[in-house]
Design a protein around this motif. Structure first.
Motif, PDB file in Angstrom:
ATOM      1  N   TYR A   1      -1.879  -7.619  -4.327  1.00 23.14           N
ATOM      2  CA  TYR A   1      -0.971  -8.537  -4.113  1.00 23.14           C
ATOM      3  C   TYR A   1      -1.035  -9.907  -4.402  1.00 23.14           C
TER       4      TYR A   1
ATOM      5  N   TRP B   1       0.792  -1.395  -0.122  1.00 21.37           N
ATOM      6  CA  TRP B   1       0.097   0.045  -0.185  1.00 21.37           C
ATOM      7  C   TRP B   1       0.849   1.229   0.031  1.00 21.37           C
TER       8      TRP B   1
ATOM      9  N   TYR C   1       5.148  -0.139  -8.691  1.00 24.17           N
ATOM     10  CA  TYR C   1       4.066  -0.867  -8.440  1.00 24.17           C
ATOM     11  C   TYR C   1       3.183  -1.145  -9.555  1.00 24.17           C
TER      12      TYR C   1
ATOM     13  N   HIS D   1       5.205   4.289  -6.502  1.00 16.71           N
ATOM     14  CA  HIS D   1       4.100   3.964  -7.080  1.00 16.71           C
ATOM     15  C   HIS D   1       3.922   3.800  -8.478  1.00 16.71           C
TER      16      HIS D   1
ATOM     17  N   SER E   1       2.463   1.828  -3.454  1.00 14.90           N
ATOM     18  CA  SER E   1       1.250   2.225  -4.360  1.00 14.90           C
ATOM     19  C   SER E   1       0.656   3.261  -4.424  1.00 14.90           C
TER      20      SER E   1
ATOM     21  N   THR F   1      -5.718  -3.543  -2.255  1.00 12.35           N
ATOM     22  CA  THR F   1      -4.066  -3.803  -2.168  1.00 12.35           C
ATOM     23  C   THR F   1      -3.808  -5.217  -2.024  1.00 12.35           C
TER      24      THR F   1
END
Length: 954
Positions: free
Chosen positions: A650, A626, A710, A707, A629, A646
Motif C-alpha cells: 500500500y 488485502w 492489485y 487480485h 490481493s 499488504t
C-alpha cells in the motif's frame, strides 16, 4: 552566493496525503455523510442501465468478524466498479433478525419465553436486541468504507417484511409444494428444535460402535430360502451401529437386494455377512475357526423375522438400495424415526414410526428400561441390556464425521416429529431446481456442480421450527384429519395484511373464532414458526420484487462457499417454488478466511484477526487491499505478517500517487495541459501505457478478478512509474523552466495518469482514492464516485507526428520503450556493482558505453534518442559504440527476441569532469557566464531569468 536550490521547481514542502490512514479515513466518512453520497449516486445515475447485486443478510448478532469484512468488501468493490462502468447500482444491505441465537441471548437475561416473562414480552425483547446488534454491525460495515442505503436497509423483522414472508409462504402453498409429515429431521437437543440442512455442520466425533446380534426366529424358513450345508447354533444377522441409543426404536434390519451374503459356521453360531465384508468382520470379531455354509443374494431373505436384541418384539428383514459394503456387516439396523434412509425404506414396507425420544433428547415415559435417560448418556445401559441377552458381538471406539449444530457445536440426532416441509418431489421442485442451476453463471465454475449435487441429494426442506422468535406459520389444521382449512390461502393474505400493520404479534393475538367462527373447536391454530432460512431465502420476493429501485432476478449474489447449503440454496428453492426461475443470474463464491498456515480462525488457537483491530492499527484500506490481493476462489489466508506485507505494498502505491500530486502543485489543467501532438515521446509512451493498462483493469473488474487488478496496479507503480518514468522526468520537472513545454508535457502526463489511477483505485482503496481526488487540480465533482472511468487522450495521430515515428514503424512505441527499460535495468545493475566497489557514488557520476552491432535493431533503438539517451539512463554521458566490446565490459541479453546487446561498460566521470551545482550532472566545462560559474550551460539557460528552454528533452 546564489542559492540555486530556490531556482528549482521542487514540489511544495507541504506534501499532500500524509500518514495516519485510520484518522484520514474518518474524515472521508464525514465527507460522504455530509454529501449524502448514496442519494447523490442514485440521482446522478438515474436512467442508466441497472446492475443489481443483492446483499445476503448477515445475522444480527455480535460484532462483525473477518469473514463479514471479506464479504462486504468484495460486494463493495463490485458495486463501485460497476458504477464507474456506467451502471446504476443500488445497494440495499439487509439483516437476518429472527432465530435461535437471538433467543438464546435474550434467555440469558430474561429466562425462557413463558416462564418469568410472557411470550409477547420475550419476542419484543428479541426485537430490541436484534435492533441494537444490527446498529452496531451497520457502523462497523460503514467503517469499512461500504457505500449503501444504510438509512433504509431491509430487515426480516420489519412488519412489512414479515408480512411478505407470509405471502411468500402462501405462494409456495398455492404451487402445491407444502407437505406436512411425521419425518425424521436433524434435531438439536440443546435448541429443542429441528434444524435445516444449512444449520448442520460436520465435525469429527468419537463414537462407540457396536456389533449387535439379531437372531433369526424361524430357522426352517431361513434355511428353506438359503440352501446351505448342515450347521449348528443360532442363526445370527449381525448389525453394526454408531448410534446405540436408536436401538429401542428398531423396526427392521435392511439388506441390499443385489449383494451376495455368506453364512458362516463358527464354534457356537452361524453368522450372515455381506460377502465383500467377511474378511474385515472376521478380523474385528477375532474369529479364526470358521467355514462357509452357503451364499445367496439379499433378495431371498426378504421377510425373514428377527428377534429384537432386548425387547420382546419381532422385526422383519427388508431390502434397501441404501445398504452398502463401505463398512459394517452389510446388514443395517433400521429405526425409521431416527434416519432419513430408514424412514424412506420403512414407508415402502409400511413399518410403524416409533419415536421414543423427547424434545430434550431424553427417552419418553413408558420407554422400557430407558425412560428419562438422555440418548447421549445411555450407551452403558444399552450395552448392559445387550450383554444380558448375549447379543453384543463387539464394541470399539471410532472417530468419524458427524452432524453437529452450527450454533452449539454439539452432536445432533435424527428424530421423527410432526413438521412442515417444502417437498422436493411433490411438484417436481428438485427437477426444476436442477434445470435452473444450469442457467446460472457460477464463479468459480465448480460452484455449479457442487450446488447440483446438493440439490440432487437433499431431503425435503423442513421449514417449521418450535421456537418463539420467528414468523409464525399462520395456518389452521383439522384436529382429526390434520388437513389445512379450505380457506387457508385466503386467510394467509388476510394475516399478511394484519402483520404488516402490527407485526407477528397479530397472529399470536388472534382468537381463532375471529376467522373460523363455530369451526374453531375443530381446528388447531399452529404455534410453529418458520425456518429463518425461509425468511432470508425469500428476499428475492420481499426485497428484489418489492423495492422499485431493484429488480428480479438479481444480476449477482456474492457469499462464502458455505452458502451452497445456506442462502444460495434456500433462495434457489424458494424462487423456483414461487416463480419457476433462479433468483440470480450469476453467483460468485468466495472461500473461507484462514491463517497463514491454513487453519480456521479460532479463539482457542489465538489466530483470530478482528477487523476493528486492523482498522485501528493500519486503516480500513489495508484490509480492503488485502481482500483484493487474495484470490477469493480459494481459502483466504490472513495474519499480522500478511497484513504487514499488504501495508508495505500500500505504501508503494500511496507514495507513487504522492509523487504525482506533489509534482502537480503548480499545474492547472485548464491552462497548462499540453496537446497530444506537442507531448514529448516519453510522455506519450506512459499515457499510452496507462491506456492499455486501463483496458486490462476494466476487463478484470468486469470479470471479478480483483487480485489481477492489485498485481497490475502494484507492478505499474513499481516498474513503469517508480522504476522508470518518474525517475527520468525528475530532472526535467525540477531543472527546466516552470512553464517550459518539456516540463508541462510531463505534468500533463502525470495529470492524466492520476485522473485514471484514482478511478482504478477507487473500488478497492476507497478512502485513499477520495483523498487523492481532493488533492487533484482542476474543477471536479465533490467525490470520485460520481464519475466513470477516465477517458485518456487518444494518441494515434500524435504518435505519427512523433520524432521517433520512423523507429515506431519497426517497433511500436510500447515495445520500443520496453526494450529501453530492459537496457536501463541492466545499466543500473552494472552501476550498482561499481558503486559497491567504491568506484562510483551516484549514477550521475557514470559514463556509460553501450556496444552493439552497427546494423542491429538495438543500434537504431539507442541512436534514436541521440544525446538524450543519457537522461533516460540518468547518467552524465551515454555513448552507443559499434566497435568490438573490450574484455572489461559486462555482456547482457535483452529480451527483444532479435539479438544480444554485446556489452556495457561503465566508467566514472569523477576527476575529469565537474559537477553542476544545480542539476548535479557532470560536464567537461561549466558555463562561461561570469554570474553563474558553478552551473552548466543548460541550467543557466533554464534559470527563471534565463534565455530560453532546452529543446527536445526525454
Amino acid at each position: 552566493m546564489i542559492d540555486y536550490k530556490n531556482t528549482l521547481n521542487l514540489p511544495t514542502t507541504q506534501f499532500p496525503m500524509k500518514a495516519d490512514l485510520a484518522h484520514a479515513e474518518l474524515a472521508v466518512l464525514k465527507q460522504w455523510e455530509s454529501l449524502a453520497i448514496y442519494t447523490q449516486l442514485r440521482e446522478k445515475n438515474r436512467g442508466k442501465p441497472k446492475y443489481i447485486l443483492h446483499d445476503g443478510p448477515p445475522y444480527a448478532n455480535g460484532h462483525i468478524h473477518i469473514g463479514h469484512a471479506v464479504n462486504k468488501i468484495l460486494k463493495d468493490i463490485i458495486v463501485k466498479s460497476k458504477t464507474l462502468s456506467g451502471f446504476d447500482v443500488p445497494y440495499v444491505p439487509g439483516w437476518d433478525c429472527h432465530g435461535l441465537p437471538i433467543e438464546l441471548n435474550v434467555e440469558k437475561k430474561l429466562g425462557p419465553a413463558g416462564s418469568r416473562v410472557t411470550c409477547k414480552a420475550f419476542r419484543q425483547a428479541c426485537r430490541e436486541y436484534a435492533q441494537k446488534q444490527l446498529a452496531t454491525q451497520r457502523d462497523e460495515f460503514k467503517r469499512l468504507g461500504i457505500i449503501g442505503n444504510w438509512d433504509h436497509p431491509y430487515l426480516t423483522m420489519d412488519f412489512k417484511f414479515e408480512a411478505n414472508i407470509i405471502r411468500a409462504l402462501g405462494t409456495v402453498i398455492s404451487q402445491g409444494h407444502l407437505q406436512q409429515g411425521f419425518k425424521p429431521v436433524h434435531w438439536c437437543v440443546n435448541c429443542g428444535s429441528a434444524l435445516a440442512e444449512a444449520e448442520v455442520e460436520y465435525a469429527d466425533k468419537v463414537s462407540l460402535a457396536l456389533d449387535v446380534r439379531f437372531r433369526v426366529i424361524n430357522e426352517t424358513d431361513f434355511l428353506d430360502r438359503l440352501p446351505v450345508a448342515a450347521g449348528h447354533g443360532p442363526i445370527i444377522i449381525p448389525i453394526w451401529t454408531t448410534t446405540p441409543w436408536s436401538l429401542p426404536a428398531n423396526e427392521a434390519v435392511a439388506l441390499n437386494p443385489t449383494i451376495e451374503y455368506v453364512l458362516i459356521q463358527t464354534k457356537t453360531e452361524r453368522l450372515l455377512f455381506a460377502e465383500p465384508l467377511l474378511t474385515a468382520n472376521l478380523a474385528r470379531y477375532e474369529i479364526m475357526d470358521y467355514h462357509c455354509l452357503g451364499l445367496a443374494s439379499g433378495t431371498v431373505l426378504e421377510g425373514i423375522l428377527l428377534q429384537h436384541p432386548f425387547y420382546p418384539r419381532q422385526v422383519p428383514v427388508i431390502l434397501g438400495e441404501h445398504v452398502t459394503t463401505a463398512t459394517g456387516t452389510g446388514a443395517v439396523h433400521t429405526a425409521p424415526a431416527h434416519g432419513v434412509e430408514d424412514y424412506i425404506v420403512a414407508q415402502k414396507y409400511g413399518l410403524p414410526l416409533l419415536n421414543p425420544v423427547g424434545d430434550n433428547g431424553c427417552y419418553l415415559p413408558g420407554t422400557v428400561f430407558f425412560a428419562g435417560e438422555h440418548v447421549f448418556k445411555v450407551t452403558a445401559r444399552i450395552i448392559e441390556r445387550l450383554k444380558e441377552q448375549d447379543n453384543l458381538l463387539h464394541e470399539e471406539n471410532i472417530t468419524h464425521s458427524y452432524a453437529h449444530c452450527w450454533r452449539h457445536k454439539t452432536p445432533l440426532i435424527f428424530r421423527a416429529t410432526p413438521q412442515w416441509f417444502i417437498s422436493m418431489e411433490q411438484q417436481g421442485l428438485r427437477t426444476e431446481s436442477l434445470a435452473a442451476i444450469e442457467q446460472v453463471h457460477w464463479i468459480p465454475e465448480w460452484g455449479q456442480a457442487r450446488m447440483a449435487a446438493m440439490v440432487a441429494h437433499r431431503p425435503d426442506w423442513c421449514i417449521s421450527r418450535q421456537r418463539s422468535w420467528g414468523v409464525p406459520i399462520p395456518l389452521f389444521v383439522h384436529h382429526a384429519s390434520r388437513e389445512l382449512h379450505p380457506k387457508s390461502l385466503a386467510w394467509l393474505e388476510h394475516m399478511a395484511t394484519r402483520v404488516e400493520e402490527k407485526g407477528i404479534e397479530a397472529w399470536y393475538d388472534l382468537n381463532a373464532e375471529e376467522l373460523l367462527g363455530t369451526e374453531a373447536k375443530e381446528y388447531e391454530k399452529l404455534t410453529d414458526c418458520l425456518d429463518v432460512w425461509f425468511d432470508s431465502g425469500i428476499t428475492h420476493y420481499a426485497v428484489l420484487m418489492k423495492n422499485p429501485a431493484l429488480a428480479y432476478p438479481a444480476d449477482l449474489y456474492v457469499e462464502g462457499s458455505d452458502q451452497h447449503r445456506g442462502w444460495f440454496q434456500s433462495s434457489l428453492l424458494s424462487a423456483v417454488a414461487m416463480h419457476g426461475t433462479a433468483p440470480y443470474k450469476t453467483v460468485l463464491i468466495h472461500g473461507f478466511v484462514v491463517d497463514e498456515k491454513g487453519h480456521k480462525m479460532s479463539k482457542s488457537l489465538g489466530n483470530v484477526i478482528a477487523p476493528e483491530q486492523v482498522i485501528q492499527r493500519l486503516g480500513a484500506d489495508i484490509l480492503r487491499l488485502w481482500v483484493s490481493s487474495t484470490d477469493y476462489r480459494k481459502e483466504m489466508a490472513v495474519s499480522d505478517e500478511i497484513l504487514k506485507r499488504t501495508a508495505e505494498a500500500y505504501r508503494r502505491i500511496r507514495n507513487t500517487v504522492r509523487f504525482l500530486l506533489a509534482n502537480l502543485h503548480d499545474f492547472d489543467p485548464a491552462s497548462d495541459c499540453v496537446s497530444a501532438n506537442k507531448l514529448l515521446s516519453l510522455d506519450k509512451w506512459i499515457i499510452e501505457r496507462a491506456s492499455f493498462l486501463q483496458l486490462e483493469i476494466i476487463d478484470a473488474y468486469e470479470h471479478y478478478q480483483f487480485h489481477t487488478i492489485y498485481q497490475k496496479l502494484h507492478n505499474f507503480c513499481i516498474n513503469d512509474l517508480g522504476g522508470f518514468y518518474l525517475d527520468i522526468i525528475k530532472d526535467r520537472q525540477y531543472t527546466l523552466k516552470k512553464d517550459s513545454v518539456a516540463r508541462r508535457s510531463a505534468q500533463t502526463a502525470l495529470f492524466h495518469i492520476a485522473e485514471a489511477m484514482v478511478r482504478w483505485l477507487a473500488p478497492i482503496l476507497s478512502f485513499t482514492a477520495e483523498e487523492i481526488w481532493n488533492f487533484l487540480p482542476g474543477i471536479r465533482e465533490k467525490t470520485v464516485f460520481l464519475n466513470e472511468w477516465y477517458e485518456l487522450p487518444p494518441l494515434y495521430s500524435a504518435l505519427i507526428q512523433d520524432p521517433l515515428h520512423a523507429i515506431y514503424q519497426r517497433w511500436d512505441s510500447q515495445t520500443y520503450w520496453n526494450v529501453l527499460i530492459q537496457i536501463r535495468n541492466e545499466v543500473n545493475r552494472v552501476i550498482e556493482k561499481n558503486r559497491i566497489r567504491g568506484e562510483l557514488g551516484s549514477s550521475l557520476e557514470a559514463e556509460v558505453s553501450l556496444y552493439v552491432l552497427a546494423d542491429s535493431q538495438l543500434a537504431a533503438i539507442l541512436n534514436a534518442l541521440k544525446e538524450e539517451l543519457r537522461f533516460v539512463l540518468i547518467t552524465s554521458e551515454a555513448k552507443v559504440l559499434t566497435t568490438a566490446a573490450p574484455e572489461q565490459t559486462t555482456p547482457i541479453k535483452i529480451d527483444t527476441q532479435q539479438e544480444e546487446l554485446l556489452g556495457i561498460r561503465v566508467t566514472s566521470t569523477v576527476g575529469n569532469k565537474v559537477k553542476c551545482a544545480r542539476c548535479w550532472h557532470r560536464c567537461a566545462v561549466l558555463s562561461q557566464d561570469p554570474a553563474h560559474p558553478t552551473l552548466c550551460q543548460r541550467c543557466v539557460d533554464n534559470l527563471p531569468w534565463g534565455q530560453g528552454e532546452q529543446r527536445y528533452y526525454a
